[in-house]
Design a protein around this motif. Structure first.
Motif, PDB file in Angstrom:
ATOM      1  N   VAL A  33      20.854  -0.569 -27.355  1.00  9.60           N
ATOM      2  CA  VAL A  33      19.829   0.451 -27.579  1.00  9.60           C
ATOM      3  C   VAL A  33      20.479   1.749 -28.041  1.00  9.60           C
ATOM      4  N   VAL A  34      21.553   2.155 -27.388  1.00 17.98           N
ATOM      5  CA  VAL A  34      22.259   3.379 -27.783  1.00 17.98           C
ATOM      6  C   VAL A  34      22.796   3.248 -29.204  1.00 17.98           C
ATOM      7  N   MET A  35      23.355   2.117 -29.530  1.00 22.31           N
ATOM      8  CA  MET A  35      23.930   1.917 -30.854  1.00 22.31           C
ATOM      9  C   MET A  35      22.858   1.851 -31.949  1.00 22.31           C
ATOM     10  N   THR A  36      21.656   1.435 -31.594  1.00 24.56           N
ATOM     11  CA  THR A  36      20.570   1.340 -32.568  1.00 24.56           C
ATOM     12  C   THR A  36      19.743   2.611 -32.642  1.00 24.56           C
ATOM     13  N   CYS A  37      19.477   3.203 -31.494  1.00 25.48           N
ATOM     14  CA  CYS A  37      18.518   4.318 -31.427  1.00 25.48           C
ATOM     15  C   CYS A  37      19.160   5.703 -31.404  1.00 25.48           C
ATOM     16  N   VAL A  38      20.450   5.787 -31.140  1.00 22.96           N
ATOM     17  CA  VAL A  38      21.094   7.098 -31.051  1.00 22.96           C
ATOM     18  C   VAL A  38      22.214   7.248 -32.081  1.00 22.96           C
ATOM     19  N   ALA A  39      23.139   6.326 -32.093  1.00 23.45           N
ATOM     20  CA  ALA A  39      24.339   6.460 -32.924  1.00 23.45           C
ATOM     21  C   ALA A  39      24.047   6.762 -34.398  1.00 23.45           C
ATOM     22  N   PRO A  40      23.113   6.056 -35.048  1.00 23.39           N
ATOM     23  CA  PRO A  40      22.884   6.346 -36.470  1.00 23.39           C
ATOM     24  C   PRO A  40      22.292   7.728 -36.731  1.00 23.39           C
ATOM     25  N   TYR A  41      21.724   8.340 -35.703  1.00 24.85           N
ATOM     26  CA  TYR A  41      21.019   9.609 -35.882  1.00 24.85           C
ATOM     27  C   TYR A  41      21.830  10.830 -35.457  1.00 24.85           C
ATOM     28  N   LEU A  42      22.950  10.624 -34.798  1.00 24.47           N
ATOM     29  CA  LEU A  42      23.721  11.754 -34.283  1.00 24.47           C
ATOM     30  C   LEU A  42      24.138  12.734 -35.385  1.00 24.47           C
ATOM     31  N   LEU A  43      24.824  12.249 -36.372  1.00 22.97           N
ATOM     32  CA  LEU A  43      25.302  13.137 -37.441  1.00 22.97           C
ATOM     33  C   LEU A  43      24.143  13.786 -38.210  1.00 22.97           C
ATOM     34  N   PRO A  44      23.137  13.000 -38.654  1.00 27.29           N
ATOM     35  CA  PRO A  44      22.024  13.661 -39.346  1.00 27.29           C
ATOM     36  C   PRO A  44      21.310  14.700 -38.477  1.00 27.29           C
ATOM     37  N   ASP A  45      21.161  14.425 -37.192  1.00 24.66           N
ATOM     38  CA  ASP A  45      20.481  15.384 -36.313  1.00 24.66           C
ATOM     39  C   ASP A  45      21.300  16.648 -36.099  1.00 24.66           C
ATOM     40  N   VAL A  46      22.608  16.523 -36.024  1.00 24.85           N
ATOM     41  CA  VAL A  46      23.450  17.709 -35.881  1.00 24.85           C
ATOM     42  C   VAL A  46      23.391  18.542 -37.163  1.00 24.85           C
TER      43      VAL A  46
ATOM     44  N   VAL B  22       4.335  17.962 -41.227  1.00 26.97           N
ATOM     45  CA  VAL B  22       4.807  17.735 -42.602  1.00 26.97           C
ATOM     46  C   VAL B  22       6.229  17.192 -42.597  1.00 26.97           C
ATOM     47  N   CYS B  23       7.069  17.742 -41.745  1.00 26.74           N
ATOM     48  CA  CYS B  23       8.461  17.268 -41.676  1.00 26.74           C
ATOM     49  C   CYS B  23       8.546  15.847 -41.123  1.00 26.74           C
ATOM     50  N   ALA B  24       7.582  15.445 -40.315  1.00 26.15           N
ATOM     51  CA  ALA B  24       7.555  14.063 -39.824  1.00 26.15           C
ATOM     52  C   ALA B  24       7.266  13.093 -40.967  1.00 26.15           C
ATOM     53  N   TRP B  25       6.512  13.560 -41.941  1.00 27.47           N
ATOM     54  CA  TRP B  25       6.158  12.696 -43.064  1.00 27.47           C
ATOM     55  C   TRP B  25       7.281  12.556 -44.073  1.00 27.47           C
ATOM     56  N   ILE B  26       8.261  13.447 -44.038  1.00 32.69           N
ATOM     57  CA  ILE B  26       9.375  13.408 -44.988  1.00 32.69           C
ATOM     58  C   ILE B  26      10.513  12.628 -44.340  1.00 32.69           C
ATOM     59  N   SER B  27      10.857  11.492 -44.936  1.00 36.32           N
ATOM     60  CA  SER B  27      11.936  10.689 -44.357  1.00 36.32           C
ATOM     61  C   SER B  27      12.818  10.112 -45.455  1.00 36.32           C
ATOM     62  N   VAL B  28      14.051   9.857 -45.060  1.00 36.18           N
ATOM     63  CA  VAL B  28      15.055   9.300 -45.957  1.00 36.18           C
ATOM     64  C   VAL B  28      15.534   7.990 -45.345  1.00 36.18           C
ATOM     65  N   PRO B  29      15.512   6.896 -46.108  1.00 36.81           N
ATOM     66  CA  PRO B  29      15.988   5.625 -45.557  1.00 36.81           C
ATOM     67  C   PRO B  29      17.462   5.700 -45.158  1.00 36.81           C
ATOM     68  N   LEU B  30      17.766   5.113 -44.010  1.00 39.21           N
ATOM     69  CA  LEU B  30      19.136   5.046 -43.509  1.00 39.21           C
ATOM     70  C   LEU B  30      19.363   3.626 -43.008  1.00 39.21           C
ATOM     71  N   GLY B  31      19.767   2.750 -43.916  1.00 37.07           N
ATOM     72  CA  GLY B  31      19.940   1.355 -43.550  1.00 37.07           C
ATOM     73  C   GLY B  31      18.601   0.734 -43.188  1.00 37.07           C
ATOM     74  N   ASP B  32      18.522   0.167 -41.982  1.00 34.64           N
ATOM     75  CA  ASP B  32      17.291  -0.473 -41.524  1.00 34.64           C
ATOM     76  C   ASP B  32      16.266   0.542 -41.020  1.00 34.64           C
ATOM     77  N   GLN B  33      16.695   1.791 -40.851  1.00 29.96           N
ATOM     78  CA  GLN B  33      15.826   2.806 -40.270  1.00 29.96           C
ATOM     79  C   GLN B  33      15.704   3.971 -41.237  1.00 29.96           C
ATOM     80  N   ALA B  34      14.899   4.942 -40.856  1.00 31.99           N
ATOM     81  CA  ALA B  34      14.717   6.129 -41.691  1.00 31.99           C
ATOM     82  C   ALA B  34      14.945   7.374 -40.838  1.00 31.99           C
ATOM     83  N   VAL B  35      15.444   8.410 -41.476  1.00 27.90           N
ATOM     84  CA  VAL B  35      15.666   9.692 -40.815  1.00 27.90           C
ATOM     85  C   VAL B  35      14.597  10.653 -41.327  1.00 27.90           C
ATOM     86  N   SER B  36      13.798  11.186 -40.412  1.00 30.19           N
ATOM     87  CA  SER B  36      12.777  12.151 -40.809  1.00 30.19           C
ATOM     88  C   SER B  36      13.293  13.561 -40.548  1.00 30.19           C
ATOM     89  N   LEU B  37      12.521  14.536 -40.974  1.00 30.01           N
ATOM     90  CA  LEU B  37      12.892  15.928 -40.756  1.00 30.01           C
ATOM     91  C   LEU B  37      12.254  16.504 -39.493  1.00 30.01           C
TER      92      LEU B  37
END
Length: 161
Positions: free
Chosen positions: A131-144, A13-28
């Motif tokens: 790859v790090v700047m695209t796949c990790v950097a945008p998600y660090l703060l939301p994941d923490v 269920v948390c995988a289905w919930i996502s919030v757009p973050l620029g070109d990508q989305a952050v899921s739960l």
């Protein structure tokens, strides 16, 4: 077994919930991952993540975007999904040695490493920094933030388990 099944469903269920973050989305998903580990501990939490991955591999639409199938696990984000299993294993390995916060942060690092290495090797060889700047950097703060919320909630709900 019931707790594992319920938390595998929470992961879906948390995988289905996502919030757009620029070109990508952050899921739960990472929130659910750390909530699972916090509530069940390393051993049962890792088993729950494995059940979740097997359900997805079997074709059930449990991954982000209501996707399922082995193709998702072998696709661009597949390494991060396998990284959930690595996070669980790291948490389990260190559960009795370190505090919960550090275990989860190291688990998050393991997840990022698995996913980034997978993406780098399979889809962008020779381009590690992008790859790090695209796949990790945008998600660090939301994941923490999700990690902090999961630890807080799991500590409050632990008496139920």
């Amino acid at each position: 077994m019931t707790r594992c099944a319920v938390l595998a469903a929470v992961l879906a269920v948390c995988a289905w919930i996502s919030v757009p973050l620029g070109d990508q989305a952050v899921s739960l998903q990472t929130f659910a991952l750390f909530l699972t580990l916090g509530l069940l501990g390393g051993r049962l939490g890792t088993v729950t993540v494995l059940v979740y991955l097997l359900l997805g591999a079997a074709g059930l639409p449990v991954f982000t975007g209501f996707r399922g199938g082995i193709g998702v696990l072998l696709g661009p984000t597949g390494g991060y999904l396998w990284g959930f299993l690595a996070a669980g294993l790291v948490y389990w390995l260190l559960e009795k040695r370190l505090n919960q916060w550090l275990n989860m942060l190291l688990g998050l690092a393991a997840c990022y490493i698995c996913g980034t290495v997978w993406y780098y090797c399979m889809f962008a060889p020779g381009a590690l920094w992008p790859v790090v700047m695209t796949c990790v950097a945008p998600y660090l703060l939301p994941d923490v933030v999700k990690l902090v919320l999961a630890v807080t909630l799991s500590r409050r709900l632990n008496w139920l388990m």
